[in-house]
Design an enzyme around this catalytic site. Structure first.
Site, PDB file in Angstrom:
ATOM      1  N   GLY A  14       0.794  -1.228   0.000  1.00 53.06           N
ATOM      2  CA  GLY A  14       0.000   0.000   0.000  1.00 53.06           C
ATOM      3  C   GLY A  14       0.822   1.270   0.000  1.00 53.06           C
ATOM      4  N   ARG A  15       2.134   1.148   0.253  1.00 53.80           N
ATOM      5  CA  ARG A  15       2.964   2.352   0.236  1.00 53.80           C
ATOM      6  C   ARG A  15       4.445   2.005   0.038  1.00 53.80           C
ATOM      7  NH1 ARG A  15       4.657   3.698   6.069  1.00 53.80           N
ATOM      8  NH2 ARG A  15       3.420   2.303   7.353  1.00 53.80           N
ATOM      9  N   ASP A  63      -3.317  -8.359   9.113  1.00 53.71           N
ATOM     10  CA  ASP A  63      -2.398  -7.883  10.154  1.00 53.71           C
ATOM     11  C   ASP A  63      -1.338  -8.961  10.339  1.00 53.71           C
ATOM     12  OD1 ASP A  63      -1.013  -7.094  12.346  1.00 53.71           O
ATOM     13  OD2 ASP A  63      -2.753  -6.931  13.687  1.00 53.71           O
ATOM     14  N   TYR A 153      14.605  -3.631  15.737  1.00 54.70           N
ATOM     15  CA  TYR A 153      14.366  -3.769  14.293  1.00 54.70           C
ATOM     16  C   TYR A 153      15.504  -4.552  13.642  1.00 54.70           C
ATOM     17  CZ  TYR A 153      14.576  -2.197   9.381  1.00 54.70           C
ATOM     18  OH  TYR A 153      14.685  -2.144   8.006  1.00 54.70           O
ATOM     19  N   LYS A 157      15.688  -8.059  11.558  1.00 57.75           N
ATOM     20  CA  LYS A 157      16.143  -8.132  10.160  1.00 57.75           C
ATOM     21  C   LYS A 157      17.295  -9.134  10.007  1.00 57.75           C
ATOM     22  CE  LYS A 157      13.486  -5.480   7.750  1.00 57.75           C
ATOM     23  NZ  LYS A 157      12.721  -5.962   6.589  1.00 57.75           N
TER      24      LYS A 157
HETATM   25  N1  NAP Z   1      12.657   2.622   2.675  1.00 52.81           N
HETATM   26  C1  NAP Z   1      13.924   2.422   2.983  1.00 52.81           C
HETATM   27  O1  NAP Z   1      14.742   3.320   2.837  1.00 52.81           O
HETATM   28  C2  NAP Z   1      14.386   1.074   3.505  1.00 52.81           C
HETATM   29  C3  NAP Z   1      15.711   0.941   3.922  1.00 52.81           C
HETATM   30  C4  NAP Z   1      16.123  -0.289   4.407  1.00 52.81           C
HETATM   31  C5  NAP Z   1      15.265  -1.369   4.434  1.00 52.81           C
HETATM   32  N2  NAP Z   1      13.987  -1.210   4.022  1.00 52.81           N
HETATM   33  C6  NAP Z   1      13.087  -2.378   4.072  1.00 52.81           C
HETATM   34  O2  NAP Z   1      12.286  -2.401   2.905  1.00 52.81           O
HETATM   35  C7  NAP Z   1      10.964  -2.829   3.223  1.00 52.81           C
HETATM   36  C8  NAP Z   1       9.965  -1.794   2.784  1.00 52.81           C
HETATM   37  O3  NAP Z   1      10.264  -0.586   3.447  1.00 52.81           O
HETATM   38  P1  NAP Z   1       9.302   0.672   3.325  1.00 52.81           P
HETATM   39  O4  NAP Z   1      10.134   1.875   3.525  1.00 52.81           O
HETATM   40  O5  NAP Z   1       8.469   0.509   2.124  1.00 52.81           O
HETATM   41  O6  NAP Z   1       8.394   0.466   4.636  1.00 52.81           O
HETATM   42  P2  NAP Z   1       7.388   1.507   5.287  1.00 52.81           P
HETATM   43  O7  NAP Z   1       7.154   2.690   4.423  1.00 52.81           O
HETATM   44  O8  NAP Z   1       7.845   1.711   6.695  1.00 52.81           O
HETATM   45  O9  NAP Z   1       6.035   0.675   5.303  1.00 52.81           O
HETATM   46  C9  NAP Z   1       5.896  -0.400   6.150  1.00 52.81           C
HETATM   47  C10 NAP Z   1       4.988  -1.394   5.477  1.00 52.81           C
HETATM   48  O10 NAP Z   1       4.803  -2.503   6.342  1.00 52.81           O
HETATM   49  C11 NAP Z   1       3.422  -2.741   6.499  1.00 52.81           C
HETATM   50  N3  NAP Z   1       3.150  -3.194   7.865  1.00 52.81           N
HETATM   51  C12 NAP Z   1       3.615  -2.682   9.029  1.00 52.81           C
HETATM   52  N4  NAP Z   1       3.070  -3.348  10.075  1.00 52.81           N
HETATM   53  C13 NAP Z   1       2.260  -4.303   9.548  1.00 52.81           C
HETATM   54  C14 NAP Z   1       1.425  -5.304  10.121  1.00 52.81           C
HETATM   55  N5  NAP Z   1       1.277  -5.464  11.443  1.00 52.81           N
HETATM   56  N6  NAP Z   1       0.738  -6.111   9.277  1.00 52.81           N
HETATM   57  C15 NAP Z   1       0.852  -5.958   7.940  1.00 52.81           C
HETATM   58  N7  NAP Z   1       1.612  -5.033   7.341  1.00 52.81           N
HETATM   59  C16 NAP Z   1       2.316  -4.209   8.141  1.00 52.81           C
HETATM   60  C17 NAP Z   1       2.741  -1.409   6.254  1.00 52.81           C
HETATM   61  O11 NAP Z   1       1.414  -1.649   5.836  1.00 52.81           O
HETATM   62  P3  NAP Z   1       0.252  -0.518   5.963  1.00 52.81           P
HETATM   63  O12 NAP Z   1       0.860   0.794   5.519  1.00 52.81           O
HETATM   64  O13 NAP Z   1      -0.805  -1.047   5.064  1.00 52.81           O
HETATM   65  O14 NAP Z   1      -0.160  -0.511   7.406  1.00 52.81           O
HETATM   66  C18 NAP Z   1       3.624  -0.800   5.175  1.00 52.81           C
HETATM   67  O15 NAP Z   1       3.225  -1.205   3.903  1.00 52.81           O
HETATM   68  C19 NAP Z   1      10.947  -3.090   4.729  1.00 52.81           C
HETATM   69  O16 NAP Z   1      11.115  -4.473   4.953  1.00 52.81           O
HETATM   70  C20 NAP Z   1      12.126  -2.308   5.247  1.00 52.81           C
HETATM   71  O17 NAP Z   1      12.691  -2.876   6.408  1.00 52.81           O
HETATM   72  C21 NAP Z   1      13.520  -0.007   3.568  1.00 52.81           C
END
Ligand code: NAP
Length: 246
Positions: A14-15, A63, A153, A157
């Site tokens: 979703g995002r 969830d 966190y 990971k």
């Molecule tokens: N963005 C970065 O710079 C970055 C850097 C390093 C690693 N990562 C990794 O890349 C992945 C994506 O990151 P992101 O930045 O896109 O994450 P984000 O913007 O923080 O979004 C978190 C996502 O996890 C979902 N989520 C959280 N709690 C949940 C639950 N209880 N049940 C189901 N869904 C849940 C949220 O769903 P809803 O919004 O629908 O609640 C959302 O889609 C993650 O695994 C993160 O650790 C990202």
């Protein structure tokens, strides 16, 4: 390897990065089950965008902190799409500040539940389909270092990193399991963008990455039939510098 005609379940679609991966798959001819928890509007937008270019997509809520919901999601995705799931991308995660000397035990459990246990249960559900498949877990480029402000966190990971290697062995030869470890990814807008851009010069490549950089790496691994148990760092070389976040 062509992905056209495959069915993919993308968690956290979703995002942010999950959304980018879902859109990249959906516009590459893959039928997408776009999972969300609270971002229902975002998930529906992804579905509409994929259908607008002639693709197939469905929105599913779960969830993932609830193991029962995690375990059921692959089956629900297959039911929604009308055929089994070929591809799983575990992107959903929780990311909250915590320090190793004072985090509450429940904080660690909450991180492990969503960031490691849910992906494991989803992988088991993929295995239960007893058919070929491919899985990509979203890891983190800092997981090998010490980020003292996000201790729970990073512990979760690291667990997912180890699970990626274990599952690559356990699920071979039918299912490949790989990881993508994002680093400094600048979101297209919002306060996180300024924070990421301000660190750009500290990266060996002296810039930030984008969600499409991450999505391209995910698609590369999904298309590469002879790679399993590997992780691609999409971080401009930041992990090579070691513990810069500690
Ligand atoms: N963005 C970065 O710079 C970055 C850097 C390093 C690693 N990562 C990794 O890349 C992945 C994506 O990151 P992101 O930045 O896109 O994450 P984000 O913007 O923080 O979004 C978190 C996502 O996890 C979902 N989520 C959280 N709690 C949940 C639950 N209880 N049940 C189901 N869904 C849940 C949220 O769903 P809803 O919004 O629908 O609640 C959302 O889609 C993650 O695994 C993160 O650790 C990202």
């Amino acid at each position: 390897m062509s992905l056209t005609g495959s069915v993919a379940l993308v968690t956290g679609a979703g995002r942010s990065l999950g959304r980018a991966v879902a859109l990249a798959l959906g516009t590459s001819g893959v039928a997408v089950a776009a999972h969300h928890h609270t971002s229902a509007d975002g998930s529906v937008e992804v579905v509409e965008a994929i259908r607008a270019v002639g693709g197939e997509a469905w929105s599913l809520r779960a969830d993932l902190s609830d193991p029962k919901e995690a375990l059921a999601l692959v089956g629900r995705a297959a039911e929604a799409c009308g055929r089994p799931v070929d591809i799983l991308v575990n992107s959903a995660s929780v990311y909250e500040p915590s320090r190793v000397l004072d985090f509450d035990p429940e904080e660690l459990a909450a991180n492990v539940r969503v960031n490691a246990l849910a992906p494991l249960l989803l992988c088991r559900a993929m295995a239960a389909q007893a058919r070929p498949g491919s899985i990509v877990n979203l890891l983190d480029a800092r997981m090998g270092d010490y980020d003292r402000d996000h201790a729970a966190y990073h512990l979760s990971k690291r667990m997912l990193r180890d699970l990626t290697r274990m599952l690559a062995l356990e699920l071979a030869p039918g299912i490949r399991v790989n990881g993508v470890a994002p680093g400094l990814i600048a979101p297209p807008n919002g306060p996180g963008r300024e924070a990421a851009l301000s660190l750009a010069q500290t990266n060996p490549l002296q810039r930030t990455g984008s969600a499409s950089d991450v999505a391209e790496a995910v698609l590369f691994l999904l298309r590469s039939g002879f790679i399993t148990g590997q992780t691609i760092y999409v971080d401009g070389g930041r992990n090579l510098r070691g513990s810069v976040y500690g």
